[in-house]
Every structure is written in C-alpha cells, then in structure tokens.
Enzyme design. Structure first.
Site, PDB file in Angstrom:
ATOM      1  N   ASP A  10     -11.854   1.458   3.897  1.00  0.00           N
ATOM      2  CA  ASP A  10     -12.082   0.012   3.840  1.00  0.00           C
ATOM      3  C   ASP A  10     -13.565  -0.326   3.756  1.00  0.00           C
ATOM      4  OD1 ASP A  10      -9.975  -1.726   3.565  1.00  0.00           O
ATOM      5  OD2 ASP A  10      -9.536  -1.897   5.697  1.00  0.00           O
ATOM      6  N   GLN A  67      -5.222  -2.237  10.047  1.00  0.00           N
ATOM      7  CA  GLN A  67      -5.029  -3.545   9.416  1.00  0.00           C
ATOM      8  C   GLN A  67      -5.523  -4.673  10.325  1.00  0.00           C
ATOM      9  OE1 GLN A  67      -3.788  -3.895   6.242  1.00  0.00           O
ATOM     10  NE2 GLN A  67      -4.230  -6.072   6.387  1.00  0.00           N
ATOM     11  N   LYS A 113       0.835  -1.209   0.000  1.00  0.00           N
ATOM     12  CA  LYS A 113       0.000   0.000   0.000  1.00  0.00           C
ATOM     13  C   LYS A 113       0.864   1.250   0.000  1.00  0.00           C
ATOM     14  CE  LYS A 113      -3.766  -2.225   2.534  1.00  0.00           C
ATOM     15  NZ  LYS A 113      -4.299  -2.507   3.867  1.00  0.00           N
TER      16      LYS A 113
END
Length: 292
Positions: A119, A96, A52
C-alpha cells in the site's frame, strides 16, 4: 469531443504484462502472494477486499484474507501483522483501513515490514518515494500516473494542479509528478480546502488531478480550455431514477466538452487501484526472489 481516459482498458493491458511476470516467477517455483487483513464489517471495505481476492485468483496469485471481529484488540492485530511479516508465502500485505477507533492505525502501519508494504503507507516507503527511490508507489496515485503515460498525455514541463492533500492521494501524487522520469517532470501545485481563490489556480492547470472528496466540486469555469482532467473522486449521491449513483469530484457533463481528455466516474481511476496493488505484489515477489 474530449478523449475518455478509461482505467478499465488501461488496467487490462497492465494485467497482460503482469501475467507474463507471474508465469515467469511460477516457473522458478514462486507464486506471488497477497494478504489482506480486515477488522470488523465495514460494507465498502468488504466489497474492496473481495475484489482483491477475486483478481488474485484470476491472475493465478496466492491470496489470503484474514477477517477479524470488530472487538479485536490492537495487540491481537499487531500479532497478525508480525505473522504476515514472517510468512514467506506472502510477498505483500495490507491492513484494510479504516480500523475500529480503539486501534491506533499509525502503530499498525508502522509495524508492517516495508518490503511487504504494497500500500506504500509505511514512512520508510513514503520517504523513498519522496527522494525518487521508491520500493513501491501508492496504488491510486500510481494508477493515475499510468493512465497519463498510457493515454499518451505529455507531462514533461506541464503544470499539474492536484486538488486535495490527503496522505493517500494528494500528497503522494504531487511528490510523484515532480520526480524525474516518464509520466512526471512536471511543475506541481497543490490546492486544498484552505486555498484562497482555488478556481484561479485550477484554471492554470495543463493537467488537473482532483481528489477532494466532494461530489461535482470542479465545474467548467474552474478548468482551462484543452486541459487533461483526472477525476479520482468516488461519491454516492441520491438519484431520482436509480435511487443513488456514483459521481466523481468533477462535474463530468459540464466539463467534458471543454477539455482535451477526461477520466469518467465510474470506469476511470477506480479499476487502476487494484491493478497497481497487484503490480506492487508481483514486484515484491520479484525482489524477494533476488534477495534470497
């Protein structure tokens, strides 16, 4: 010979579009910013976070990676989330997953500002997606939808069968495919581990989207002749030559000659997830500019 739907090629065309939007924002003094919070040292998560960061750098975006020790308390993590909620240089961020067992994942997800939830895990964003008014779309299902659209796969009126019901792929995928609009307008069935006679349903699919988490789960006898198959699975299995290899949830070699189009693993859906995360971040930056 079936067509290969390659996420790498499709993601590159999306990145070309994103670069133009990023340059437009930069000309107005705004650099889209993405932050990732990683707690602990899960190897797969570390690789994903590095990817990322690298992609942000390639696109000329602002990138922040916060790496916290495994013993970080829930309270400490929630403070970091609040800091990022208030950081104007960060337009989107994610924590995460998975988190260490002593931290309540739900509490952390709920603490993220929905306007920065790239997300699309916050219940506000999940709800907006379900009613057809999304702020963002979850990255992997959005990537699958773009693969269908950009490969020229007709979805309107088609029977889509989604294999798997996770909150990350299966449920949002089904919700997205039943909406009105491009890459949707489908009749949707969801099957899962408790479905009776699952193969009899997958054989009805014009478009089969598989996210079961079981290597080579879908075999040729479970697929209709001429169907389009999108394989979301990523599984590492033993290989006598290489030691290990990546395979999907679909028996690619067995299925590919029977279908009209199929996505391989690796090289299919994988590249699309980070691509759509970048797209969500750019969209968040554009929305933040308008709301100033």
């Amino acid at each position: 010979m079936s067509e290969l739907i390659l996420g790498k090629a499709i993601s590159e065309s999306i990145y070309t579009e994103l670069r133009e939007r990023i340059e437009s924002l930069k000309s107005k003094g705004i650099t889209p910013g993405l932050a990732v919070v990683l707690v602990g040292s899960d190897p797969a998560s570390e690789v994903y976070v590095r990817m990322k960061g690298k992609k942000c750098e390639e696109l000329g975006m602002h990138s922040v990676t916060m790496t916290l020790p495994e013993n970080t308390t829930e309270e400490e993590l929630l403070k970091k989330v609040e800091e990022l909620n208030n950081d104007k240089s960060v337009h989107g961020f994610l924590v995460q997953l998975p988190l260490p067992p002593h931290i309540d994942e739900k509490k952390v997800i709920y603490a993220i500002d929905p306007k920065k939830d790239v997300d699309c895990f916050h219940p506000v964003n999940v709800g907006k997606m379900l009613i057809g008014e999304p702020e963002f779309l979850p990255a992997t299902p959005a990537g699958v939808q773009q693969m269908l659209v950009r490969s020229g796969t007709e979805t309107k009126g088609k029977h889509v069968v989604v294999v798997g019901r996770s909150n990350i792929v299966g449920k949002p995928m089904a919700a997205m495919m039943m909406q009105k609009g491009d890459g949707a307008d489908s009749t949707v069935t969801v099957v899962h581990s408790r479905t009776k006679d699952l193969p009899s349903i997958t054989r009805l699919a014009d478009i089969l989207i598989v996210a079961m988490g079981k290597p080579n789960f879908v075999t040729a006898d479970m697929v209709k002749e001429g169907a389009v198959v999108i394989d979301v699975g990523t599984n590492r299995i033993d290989d006598p030559v290489k030691g290990s290899k990546l395979v999907g949830d679909v028996d690619f070699e067995g299925v590919k000659s029977k279908v009209s189009a199929i996505s391989p693993v690796p090289g299919g859906v994988g590249p699309m997830t980070i691509c759509m995360l970048m797209a969500n971040t750019v969209a968040a930056a554009e929305k933040a500019r308008v709301s100033r």
